[in-house]
Design a protein around this motif. Structure first.
Motif, short mmCIF file in Angstrom:
data_model
loop_
_atom_site.label_atom_id
_atom_site.label_comp_id
_atom_site.label_asym_id
_atom_site.label_seq_id
_atom_site.Cartn_x
_atom_site.Cartn_y
_atom_site.Cartn_z
N UNK A 295 -16.39 10.30 34.31
CA UNK A 295 -16.18 9.52 33.10
C UNK A 295 -17.45 9.21 32.32
N UNK A 296 -18.63 9.42 32.92
CA UNK A 296 -19.87 9.17 32.21
C UNK A 296 -20.30 10.43 31.43
N UNK A 297 -20.72 10.26 30.15
CA UNK A 297 -21.03 11.43 29.33
C UNK A 297 -22.32 12.13 29.77
N UNK A 298 -22.31 13.43 29.67
CA UNK A 298 -23.48 14.29 29.89
C UNK A 298 -23.70 15.08 28.60
N UNK A 299 -24.91 15.02 28.05
CA UNK A 299 -25.21 15.71 26.78
C UNK A 299 -26.00 16.98 27.06
N UNK A 300 -25.46 18.07 26.58
CA UNK A 300 -26.10 19.39 26.73
C UNK A 300 -26.57 19.82 25.34
#
Length: 427
Positions: A295-300
């Motif tokens: 549920x935690x965002x990961x930015x690529x």
């Protein structure tokens, strides 16, 4: 006495006749030199603007105009003879003769016809009075650019106007140039202070006024550049008025020498994934964070930067990611320094929301481009990132991809031993 009165009345009628004529009514025009032709209205004035006929080889500038008048006294009676003159700056560009055809003009006194005139066109000289020197020995302009380039390759284009310093040269304007088929970066017409230098050639001192830009051509072929034309104001003498003197200046249009360019096609066949990017480009990526909970965002983030044919580079490569992530794909962001269209950065951030715990790999991302320095294609490639997701799997466990990428089937409710198979993410 009656006969003398009749003569005076005929003279008055002649003075009041209405006509329009060119002044001078013929003669010689110097090629490239800006001179003045007067359209003289006698006892009339134009009713609105004057539409001149098209004259091949002769360019008309904006006219200046004004009333002029003459008072004549005949047999004790005062007669007013009025006129109007439109002064046109003109320039003969090509050929050996110029013919202005007859045409009609609407005046406030009615519609009148202007007779045709003929001028011969000769080489321009500086100084005149039989002692002039050829214009091309006083001023020359030229382009400087590579002889051969690749299609899409960004290259430098230089232009220079060199004028003998002893003529006290002053620029009359920036160069006028139709740059097509080149796509150029700078608009020379907006430059307020071009570069100037003193150079010596053949023992003579010149003032060199130069302009620089960058350009590229999309399609291969052999091209001849359109000439550039620039006005040069030259001092051709000094006119004395008693104790005082005044410089005599003349305006000349200097046309650049022909310049040609060969644009080579890119080698065939192009590699898979090549979308037309040409230049010195770099591709980089980063992932933040590399450890997250469900549920935690990961930015690529994917970034393409460098010098290239940026007007033709509109998208970054597709990326692949596990269907265990929900994907948010904003639009890519294009940034460039002011007035620099061939140095730019294209950045795209994809936000991944993990729905299941596990260890995932992101990348590598590949971009095929052509390097004009080596004359070869090359693959730009980012590093591989490992992302660890902790925490219990979320209910539903489904995943999706952005755009038109194919979505993989939802994973089983029990956390898998390894991530689901990746699928492509469009930009």
């Amino acid at each position: 006495m009656r006969r003398l009165l009749a003569i005076f009345l005929l003279l008055a009628a002649g003075l009041c006749a209405q006509s329009i004529r060119w002044d001078p009514p013929g003669g010689t025009l110097a090629r490239g030199q800006i001179v003045q032709l007067n359209l003289v209205f006698e006892n009339c004035e134009p009713d609105g603007s004057v539409a001149l006929p098209a004259v091949p080889g002769l360019e008309f500038g904006q006219p200046t105009g004004g009333m002029n008048g003459l008072n004549v006294t005949i047999n004790g009676r005062s007669l007013s003879v009025n006129g109007y003159t439109l002064a046109y700056p003109v320039r003969a560009n090509t050929g050996t003769q110029v013919d202005i055809p007859a045409f009609d003009v609407t005046t406030k006194q009615g519609r009148l016809r202007v007779a045709a005139v003929h001028y011969t066109v000769g080489a321009a000289t500086v100084g005149g009075n039989g002692a002039g020197v050829p214009l091309d020995s006083v001023a020359q302009s030229r382009f400087t650019l590579p002889r051969t380039v690749w299609a899409g390759e960004v290259f430098s284009v230089g232009y220079s106007l060199d004028v003998l310093e002893r003529y006290n040269y002053q620029p009359g304007n920036n160069p006028e140039w139709k740059s097509a088929p080149l796509l150029v970066e700078d608009d020379w017409s907006k430059i307020t202070a071009p570069a100037q230098a003193h150079v010596t050639r053949g023992g003579e001192s010149y003032i060199a006024t130069s302009y620089q830009t960058r350009a590229y051509v999309k399609t291969p072929g052999e091209f001849t550049l359109n000439p550039a034309t620039q006005i040069a104001i030259l001092q051709t003498g000094v006119q004395a008025f008693g104790l005082f003197s005044q410089r005599v200046v003349e305006r000349y249009a200097i046309t650049s020498a022909p310049a040609s360019l060969v644009v080579k096609p890119l080698p065939a066949p192009a590699p898979a994934g090549f979308a037309g990017a040409v230049g010195d480009l770099r591709l980089a990526a980063k992932v933040v964070p590399v450890a997250a909970a469900v549920g935690e965002p990961v930015t690529w983030t994917l970034t393409l930067t460098g010098t290239g044919n940026w007007p033709d580079i509109t998208a970054l490569p597709r990326r692949s990611v596990s269907t265990d992530f929900r994907v948010i794909s904003p639009q890519a962001k294009h940034t460039a320094p002011e007035d620099k269209i061939f140095d730019a950065t294209l950045t795209e951030d994809i936000v991944l929301i993990p729905t299941k715990p596990g260890t995932y790999t992101l990348g590598p991302v590949k971009l095929a481009c052509f390097d004009p320095k080596t004359g070869q294609y090359k693959n730009l490639m980012t590093e591989i990132f490992t992302v660890t997701v902790s925490g219990a799997a979320s209910a539903g466990g489904g995943a999706q991809e952005s755009g038109n990428a194919a979505a993989a089937p939802s994973a089983p409710s029990t956390p898998p031993a390894s991530p689901s198979a990746p699928a492509g993410i469009p930009r």
